[in-house]
Scaffold this motif. Structure first.
Motif, PDB file in Angstrom:
ATOM      1  N   THR A 179      -6.991  -5.207   9.542  1.00 48.57           N
ATOM      2  CA  THR A 179      -5.798  -5.767  10.196  1.00 48.57           C
ATOM      3  C   THR A 179      -5.015  -4.652  10.889  1.00 48.57           C
ATOM      4  N   ALA A 180      -3.948  -5.072  11.550  1.00 49.16           N
ATOM      5  CA  ALA A 180      -3.049  -4.102  12.177  1.00 49.16           C
ATOM      6  C   ALA A 180      -2.095  -3.600  11.092  1.00 49.16           C
ATOM      7  N   GLY A 181      -2.650  -3.077  10.015  1.00 50.81           N
ATOM      8  CA  GLY A 181      -1.871  -2.815   8.802  1.00 50.81           C
ATOM      9  C   GLY A 181      -1.358  -1.401   8.644  1.00 50.81           C
ATOM     10  N   PHE A 182      -1.747  -0.516   9.546  1.00 51.46           N
ATOM     11  CA  PHE A 182      -1.276   0.875   9.443  1.00 51.46           C
ATOM     12  C   PHE A 182      -0.851   1.380  10.816  1.00 51.46           C
ATOM     13  N   GLU A 183       0.065   2.326  10.803  1.00 44.09           N
ATOM     14  CA  GLU A 183       0.357   3.101  12.009  1.00 44.09           C
ATOM     15  C   GLU A 183       0.336   4.576  11.634  1.00 44.09           C
ATOM     16  N   LYS A 184       0.250   5.405  12.667  1.00 46.87           N
ATOM     17  CA  LYS A 184       0.278   6.854  12.404  1.00 46.87           C
ATOM     18  C   LYS A 184       1.684   7.347  12.725  1.00 46.87           C
ATOM     19  N   ASP A 185       2.307   8.109  11.838  1.00 48.18           N
ATOM     20  CA  ASP A 185       3.653   8.605  12.159  1.00 48.18           C
ATOM     21  C   ASP A 185       3.581   9.923  12.935  1.00 48.18           C
TER      22      ASP A 185
ATOM     23  N   SER B 207      -9.613  11.379  -0.365  1.00 43.11           N
ATOM     24  CA  SER B 207      -8.764  12.214  -1.230  1.00 43.11           C
ATOM     25  C   SER B 207      -7.990  11.426  -2.283  1.00 43.11           C
ATOM     26  N   GLY B 208      -8.240  10.131  -2.382  1.00 45.76           N
ATOM     27  CA  GLY B 208      -7.539   9.328  -3.399  1.00 45.76           C
ATOM     28  C   GLY B 208      -6.045   9.212  -3.135  1.00 45.76           C
ATOM     29  N   ALA B 209      -5.656   9.233  -1.860  1.00 45.80           N
ATOM     30  CA  ALA B 209      -4.219   9.221  -1.533  1.00 45.80           C
ATOM     31  C   ALA B 209      -3.618   7.815  -1.520  1.00 45.80           C
ATOM     32  N   LEU B 210      -4.494   6.791  -1.515  1.00 45.37           N
ATOM     33  CA  LEU B 210      -3.970   5.433  -1.341  1.00 45.37           C
ATOM     34  C   LEU B 210      -3.990   4.631  -2.626  1.00 45.37           C
ATOM     35  N   THR B 211      -2.935   3.902  -2.860  1.00 43.06           N
ATOM     36  CA  THR B 211      -2.916   2.943  -3.976  1.00 43.06           C
ATOM     37  C   THR B 211      -2.337   1.625  -3.466  1.00 43.06           C
ATOM     38  N   ILE B 212      -2.650   0.541  -4.174  1.00 48.06           N
ATOM     39  CA  ILE B 212      -2.177  -0.788  -3.762  1.00 48.06           C
ATOM     40  C   ILE B 212      -1.585  -1.491  -4.970  1.00 48.06           C
ATOM     41  N   GLU B 213      -0.515  -2.194  -4.723  1.00 46.21           N
ATOM     42  CA  GLU B 213       0.113  -2.970  -5.800  1.00 46.21           C
ATOM     43  C   GLU B 213       0.426  -4.359  -5.306  1.00 46.21           C
ATOM     44  N   GLY B 214       0.192  -5.353  -6.140  1.00 48.17           N
ATOM     45  CA  GLY B 214       0.662  -6.703  -5.846  1.00 48.17           C
ATOM     46  C   GLY B 214      -0.310  -7.529  -5.045  1.00 48.17           C
TER      47      GLY B 214
ATOM     48  N   ARG C 102       0.859  -1.187   0.000  1.00 46.50           N
ATOM     49  CA  ARG C 102       0.000   0.000   0.000  1.00 46.50           C
ATOM     50  C   ARG C 102       0.890   1.230   0.000  1.00 46.50           C
ATOM     51  N   MET C 103       0.481   2.222  -0.755  1.00 45.78           N
ATOM     52  CA  MET C 103       1.274   3.456  -0.813  1.00 45.78           C
ATOM     53  C   MET C 103       0.404   4.663  -0.511  1.00 45.78           C
ATOM     54  N   VAL C 104       0.940   5.548   0.318  1.00 44.34           N
ATOM     55  CA  VAL C 104       0.188   6.750   0.699  1.00 44.34           C
ATOM     56  C   VAL C 104       0.861   7.957   0.043  1.00 44.34           C
ATOM     57  N   ASP C 105       0.098   8.672  -0.766  1.00 47.69           N
ATOM     58  CA  ASP C 105       0.612   9.893  -1.395  1.00 47.69           C
ATOM     59  C   ASP C 105       0.434  11.043  -0.393  1.00 47.69           C
ATOM     60  N   ARG C 106       1.544  11.489   0.186  1.00 48.04           N
ATOM     61  CA  ARG C 106       1.470  12.492   1.253  1.00 48.04           C
ATOM     62  C   ARG C 106       0.977  13.852   0.760  1.00 48.04           C
ATOM     63  N   ASP C 107       1.108  14.098  -0.539  1.00 45.77           N
ATOM     64  CA  ASP C 107       0.609  15.380  -1.055  1.00 45.77           C
ATOM     65  C   ASP C 107      -0.913  15.397  -1.078  1.00 45.77           C
TER      66      ASP C 107
ATOM     67  N   PRO D 246       1.737   2.310   6.096  1.00 43.78           N
ATOM     68  CA  PRO D 246       1.515   0.865   6.008  1.00 43.78           C
ATOM     69  C   PRO D 246       2.633   0.108   6.734  1.00 43.78           C
ATOM     70  N   VAL D 247       2.256  -0.848   7.561  1.00 43.28           N
ATOM     71  CA  VAL D 247       3.266  -1.584   8.343  1.00 43.28           C
ATOM     72  C   VAL D 247       2.976  -3.085   8.319  1.00 43.28           C
ATOM     73  N   GLY D 248       3.930  -3.830   8.819  1.00 41.45           N
ATOM     74  CA  GLY D 248       3.770  -5.269   8.973  1.00 41.45           C
ATOM     75  C   GLY D 248       3.559  -5.618  10.432  1.00 41.45           C
ATOM     76  N   TYR D 249       3.598  -6.899  10.719  1.00 42.31           N
ATOM     77  CA  TYR D 249       3.323  -7.322  12.088  1.00 42.31           C
ATOM     78  C   TYR D 249       3.804  -8.752  12.283  1.00 42.31           C
TER      79      TYR D 249
END
Ligand SMILES: Cc1cc2nc3c(=O)[nH]c(=O)nc-3n(C[C@H](O)[C@H](O)[C@H](O)COP(=O)(O)O)c2cc1C
Length: 333
Positions: free
Chosen positions: A37-43, A72-79, A18-23, A50-53
């Motif tokens: 899932t426990a798939g994200f954390e806040k920085d 806002s369409g900031a997220l994309t997923i690959e694979g 997962r990729m987050v476009d910060r702009d 996106p994180v692992g566990y």
């Protein structure tokens, strides 16, 4: 000779990225809250990361709900999620792509106007994990249950019982009791550092011979999320419907229960409600230490819980079309 023994325990796994476009990201964190899932954390800056566990580099079911709920369409997923080794090998084979619905090369926007309302509902339904506290009126729950009653079943034997629970204390009891069982299993199976003990690996590999699907790494990341959120399994939904089977149903009563459940889910979405199937609590409900809770729910012999559905009013827009992997389809003739 003994190399295979650790193969099925936490097998080498390829997770979606997962990729987050910060702009574009507005830091609303709906992606974190609706991730199963426990798939994200806040920085530190407030962005979702996106994180692992538990030794897995990512924790993602490839459900795309983070993409669906992002305003806002900031997220994309690959694979894809893929397990190349061990016994949990992905069932999907062949080229992995994420086509829009109908997979005929056209983007969804072009295909949508030609579809029936039922088709649109099927493609746009997403599992809802962001609920308002507002209760669901009884007459709407009744309409949902009726849709289950009119589902097809083998021999028309309708081998099910539907239990509609709006009692928050009882839902909490199911969550707490289930989580006590799941927590033990999860902490035993996945070590947060990702280190593998040889003895454990051999044990879980042996167990996977008996129940290959039960030890797939993915559900464990969902258990971790529920654990971190203080036993939240039903996502705060104001209503839950348990679908129970009578094992004496003709042919395959589990399948009949699934068909009835999906009638209910689609009906709920057509009424503007949100739903999420909840399986995490189902296995634990069979454990002896949940006998009291089973009795309160009315899950006594011959009934056995097969699945449950969290239902409520969605918080913000959730139903939306997503891309999805393609299972094999053969055309013969
Ligand atoms: C039988 C079944 C059990 C499920 N159990 C859970 C669960 O315990 N918790 C959860 O958050 N989602 C659960 N889900 C939802 C799935 O994660 C979801 O359907 C899948 O990721 C696809 O996403 P979508 O429903 O938005 O299309 C379950 C789904 C099914 C069909």
């Amino acid at each position: 000779m003994f190399e295979d023994l650790g193969q099925a325990y936490l097998p080498q796994t390829r997770w979606p990225r997962r990729m987050v476009d910060r702009d574009k990201c507005e830091k609303c964190l709906r992606c974190i809250d609706s991730c199963p899932t426990a798939g994200f954390e806040k920085d530190e800056e407030g962005f979702p990361v996106p994180v692992g566990y538990g030794g897995m580099d990512q924790a993602c079911l490839n459900c795309w709900n983070c993409v669906a709920v992002c305003p806002s369409g900031a997220l994309t997923i690959e694979g894809p999620y893929q397990v190349p080794a061990g016994r949990y090998r992905t069932l999907t084979t062949g080229e992995v792509r994420f086509p829009d619905p109908l997979a005929d090369g056209r983007p969804w926007d072009q295909a949508e106007p030609e579809l029936t309302d039922t088709e649109k509902l099927i493609y746009k339904r997403r599992s809802n994990r962001l609920f308002k506290k507002k209760p669901v009126p009884k007459h709407l729950l009744h309409r949902i249950v009726e849709a289950g009653r009119f589902a097809p079943s083998a021999g028309n034997c309708q081998p099910y019982k539907f239990i509609v629970v709006t009692d928050r204390a009882l839902i909490n009891e199911v969550e707490k009791g289930s989580m006590e069982i799941l927590r033990r299993l999860k902490n035993w199976y996945l070590s947060p550092s990702g280190r593998r003990s040889k003895a454990k690996a051999a044990l879980f590999t042996a167990a996977s011979l008996l129940a290959a699907n039960k030890l797939d790494p993915r559900p464990f990341t969902a258990m971790e999320k529920a654990d971190r959120e203080n036993n939240v399994i039903y996502w705060g939904a104001p209503a839950v419907i348990f679908i129970c089977k009578n094992p004496r149903g003709i042919s395959n009563p589990d399948l009949d229960c699934g068909i009835a459940a999906q009638n209910m889910v689609l009906t709920a979405h057509s009424l503007g409600l949100g739903t999420c199937y909840i399986g995490l609590s189902i296995e634990p409900l069979n454990f002896p230490n949940m006998a009291g809770t089973r009795k309160k729910l009315g899950i006594t012999p011959p009934w056995k819980a097969i699945t449950s559905i969290a239902i409520g009013w969605p918080r913000g827009k959730i139903d939306k079309v997503v891309k999805r992997d393609s299972p094999p389809v053969e055309w013969i003739g």
